[in-house]
Write a protein that holds these residues in place. Structure first.
Motif, mmCIF file in Angstrom:
data_model
loop_
_atom_site.group_PDB
_atom_site.id
_atom_site.type_symbol
_atom_site.label_atom_id
_atom_site.label_comp_id
_atom_site.label_asym_id
_atom_site.label_seq_id
_atom_site.Cartn_x
_atom_site.Cartn_y
_atom_site.Cartn_z
ATOM 1 N N MET A 75 0.847 -1.195 0.000
ATOM 2 C CA MET A 75 0.000 0.000 0.000
ATOM 3 C C MET A 75 0.882 1.245 0.000
ATOM 4 S SD MET A 75 -3.123 1.074 2.578
ATOM 5 C CE MET A 75 -2.099 1.323 4.024
ATOM 6 N N THR A 76 0.564 2.183 -0.875
ATOM 7 C CA THR A 76 1.330 3.427 -0.978
ATOM 8 C C THR A 76 0.533 4.560 -0.355
ATOM 9 O OG1 THR A 76 2.377 2.678 -3.019
ATOM 10 C CG2 THR A 76 2.457 5.034 -2.538
ATOM 11 N N THR A 77 1.169 5.311 0.531
ATOM 12 C CA THR A 77 0.500 6.384 1.252
ATOM 13 C C THR A 77 1.273 7.687 1.093
ATOM 14 O OG1 THR A 77 -0.313 4.820 2.911
ATOM 15 C CG2 THR A 77 -0.317 7.153 3.516
ATOM 16 N N SER A 78 0.544 8.774 0.851
ATOM 17 C CA SER A 78 1.137 10.109 0.824
ATOM 18 C C SER A 78 0.891 10.793 2.160
ATOM 19 C CB SER A 78 0.532 10.957 -0.299
ATOM 20 O OG SER A 78 0.974 10.529 -1.559
ATOM 21 N N ALA A 79 1.939 11.350 2.741
ATOM 22 C CA ALA A 79 1.811 12.139 3.966
ATOM 23 C C ALA A 79 1.933 13.607 3.591
ATOM 24 C CB ALA A 79 2.884 11.745 4.978
ATOM 25 N N LEU A 80 0.878 14.368 3.854
ATOM 26 C CA LEU A 80 0.817 15.783 3.495
ATOM 27 C C LEU A 80 0.891 16.587 4.783
ATOM 28 C CD1 LEU A 80 -2.154 15.303 1.023
ATOM 29 C CD2 LEU A 80 0.264 15.482 0.413
ATOM 30 N N LEU A 81 1.979 17.329 4.963
ATOM 31 C CA LEU A 81 2.267 17.978 6.238
ATOM 32 C C LEU A 81 2.116 19.494 6.167
ATOM 33 C CD1 LEU A 81 3.585 15.149 6.569
ATOM 34 C CD2 LEU A 81 5.460 16.268 7.772
ATOM 35 N N HIS A 82 1.482 20.056 7.195
ATOM 36 C CA HIS A 82 1.526 21.507 7.387
ATOM 37 C C HIS A 82 2.986 21.893 7.611
ATOM 38 C CE1 HIS A 82 1.248 25.333 9.568
ATOM 39 N NE2 HIS A 82 0.073 25.501 8.983
ATOM 40 N N PRO A 83 3.422 23.064 7.148
ATOM 41 C CA PRO A 83 4.836 23.459 7.305
ATOM 42 C C PRO A 83 5.355 23.401 8.732
ATOM 43 C CG PRO A 83 3.719 24.952 5.796
ATOM 44 C CD PRO A 83 2.661 24.060 6.359
ATOM 45 N N ASP A 84 4.486 23.566 9.727
ATOM 46 C CA ASP A 84 4.936 23.547 11.121
ATOM 47 C C ASP A 84 5.053 22.138 11.697
ATOM 48 O OD1 ASP A 84 5.052 26.304 11.155
ATOM 49 O OD2 ASP A 84 3.038 26.552 11.971
ATOM 50 N N VAL A 85 4.636 21.131 10.922
ATOM 51 C CA VAL A 85 4.685 19.746 11.407
ATOM 52 C C VAL A 85 5.999 19.104 10.968
ATOM 53 C CG1 VAL A 85 3.598 17.470 11.310
ATOM 54 C CG2 VAL A 85 2.177 19.534 11.354
ATOM 55 N N PRO A 86 6.802 18.600 11.896
ATOM 56 C CA PRO A 86 8.080 17.987 11.524
ATOM 57 C C PRO A 86 7.874 16.604 10.909
ATOM 58 C CG PRO A 86 7.723 17.772 13.877
ATOM 59 C CD PRO A 86 6.592 18.629 13.357
ATOM 60 N N PRO A 87 8.774 16.177 10.018
ATOM 61 C CA PRO A 87 8.661 14.850 9.394
ATOM 62 C C PRO A 87 8.607 13.718 10.413
ATOM 63 C CG PRO A 87 10.298 16.194 8.258
ATOM 64 C CD PRO A 87 9.913 16.948 9.479
ATOM 65 N N GLU A 88 9.188 13.935 11.609
ATOM 66 C CA GLU A 88 9.199 12.891 12.627
ATOM 67 C C GLU A 88 7.788 12.500 13.068
ATOM 68 O OE1 GLU A 88 11.009 15.680 12.787
ATOM 69 O OE2 GLU A 88 12.954 14.809 12.271
ATOM 70 N N ALA A 89 6.814 13.379 12.841
ATOM 71 C CA ALA A 89 5.437 13.089 13.252
ATOM 72 C C ALA A 89 4.856 11.897 12.502
ATOM 73 C CB ALA A 89 4.563 14.323 13.035
ATOM 74 N N VAL A 90 5.436 11.594 11.344
ATOM 75 C CA VAL A 90 4.924 10.499 10.518
ATOM 76 C C VAL A 90 5.369 9.141 11.059
ATOM 77 C CG1 VAL A 90 4.907 9.545 8.166
ATOM 78 C CG2 VAL A 90 4.921 12.027 8.512
ATOM 79 N N ARG A 91 6.458 9.123 11.791
ATOM 80 C CA ARG A 91 7.089 7.858 12.180
ATOM 81 C C ARG A 91 6.133 6.867 12.858
ATOM 82 N NH1 ARG A 91 11.355 9.703 15.018
ATOM 83 N NH2 ARG A 91 12.493 10.055 13.072
ATOM 84 N N PRO A 92 5.294 7.270 13.816
ATOM 85 C CA PRO A 92 4.407 6.288 14.462
ATOM 86 C C PRO A 92 3.425 5.629 13.501
ATOM 87 C CG PRO A 92 4.556 8.290 15.770
ATOM 88 C CD PRO A 92 5.190 8.596 14.458
ATOM 89 N N PHE A 93 3.188 6.248 12.343
ATOM 90 C CA PHE A 93 2.212 5.718 11.396
ATOM 91 C C PHE A 93 2.834 4.733 10.405
ATOM 92 C CE2 PHE A 93 0.416 9.508 13.132
ATOM 93 C CZ PHE A 93 -0.943 9.291 13.177
ATOM 94 N N GLN A 94 4.143 4.584 10.460
ATOM 95 C CA GLN A 94 4.809 3.624 9.591
ATOM 96 C C GLN A 94 4.387 2.211 9.981
ATOM 97 O OE1 GLN A 94 6.636 4.373 7.040
ATOM 98 N NE2 GLN A 94 7.568 6.379 7.377
#
Length: 293
Positions: A1-20
């Protein structure tokens, strides 16, 4: 499954890690890549961030999960996503079972020039749009700590009722075959696909995002002192008790004004009046944790 993470500029990339997860490859992007096949989208932000991606999500019918990371997060709450932990639980359910996807309505604003602008939460013109513009100029920390209320009070002090005409397509007994026209001096008109905006102000307390109807709230001219006393009740949806409030349902309407008024949708500037507003039933796929109550 391919997922796109679309982040507000104030959200750091590290926020995505728990969703991996093992069965989902998550790619952080500024916008959806039209050339890439995407099975789902994770949106880290508030109502404005969701708003900026609505057209692509709608056109490509990509299921989206909103991870509340903005100042208001009213759309996420309408879908039962009250915080990041709730979003993570919903995401895990989607990855393992895929049975928590719902289809909800979208609003479509058509400008005088023919441009179509989608919205998922609430659109409005008048004093509430003025308050929204003021709130958007505030620091993020202030917006998250009562900034919308402060902006509403500032707007109330400065805003004067304007000539407005709302023509809505309504009906009785399930037969939507009548037009209703309201005209005169008014403070604002709000078109709710969901119940609240501005961090919990329930301007359309009876709205449901999947019932095929907008909830319209129009506030006619009212004594400002009386309105000031009623401002806190909007958080509880009790402003409907005001005789100056006209509240009804519609699936399409037109808004005109003596002078052009700014229109805000999902907390973002959209256009100016005159506008046509129509409803797109079950147009957006969302990953949910049960609709909010």
């Amino acid at each position: 499954m391919t997922t796109s993470a679309l982040l507000h500029p104030d959200v750091p990339p590290e926020a995505v890690r728990p969703f991996q997860s093992g069965n989902s490859a998550i790619k952080i992007q500024q916008r959806l890549d039209d050339s890439q096949r995407v099975n789902a989208a994770l949106i880290f932000g508030g109502d404005g961030t969701v708003h900026r991606h609505l057209a692509q999500l709608y056109e490509r019918q990509i299921p989206a999960l909103v991870v509340p990371s903005g100042s208001g997060n009213d759309f996420a709450k309408a879908l039962g996503i009250r915080n990041r932990q709730t979003a993570l639980e919903a995401w895990r359910r989607f990855c393992t079972h895929g049975d928590n996807v719902r289809e909800i309505d979208l609003g479509a604003i058509t400008t005088a020039g023919g441009e179509e602008i989608l919205f998922c939460c609430v659109a409005g013109a008048g004093m509430d749009a003025d308050a929204n513009a003021r709130a958007n100029k505030m620091p993020v920390w202030l917006k998250r700590r009562g900034g919308y209320v402060l902006a509403a009070l500032q707007s109330l002090a400065m805003f004067k009722p304007v000539d407005m005409r709302v023509t809505a397509h309504v009906g009785k007994g399930g037969c939507r075959n009548e037009n209703r026209e309201i005209s005169g001096k008014a403070f604002f008109v709000a078109i709710g696909n969901t119940r609240s905006y501005g961090g919990g102000m329930k301007v359309a307390p009876q709205a449901k995002p999947d019932d095929g109807l907008f909830d319209i709230c129009l506030l006619a001219r009212i004594n400002k002192l009386k309105l000031l006393c009623w401002v806190p009740t909007i958080f509880l949806g009790r402003h409907l008790g005001l005789r100056e409030v006209d509240y009804f349902q519609s699936d399409s309407l037109r808004i005109e004004s003596g002078n052009p008024l700014d229109v805000f949708a999902d907390g973002e500037f959209a256009c100016q009046t005159p506008i046509e507003v129509s409803l797109k039933p079950r147009a957006l796929k969302v990953i949910v944790s049960g609709f909010g109550r």
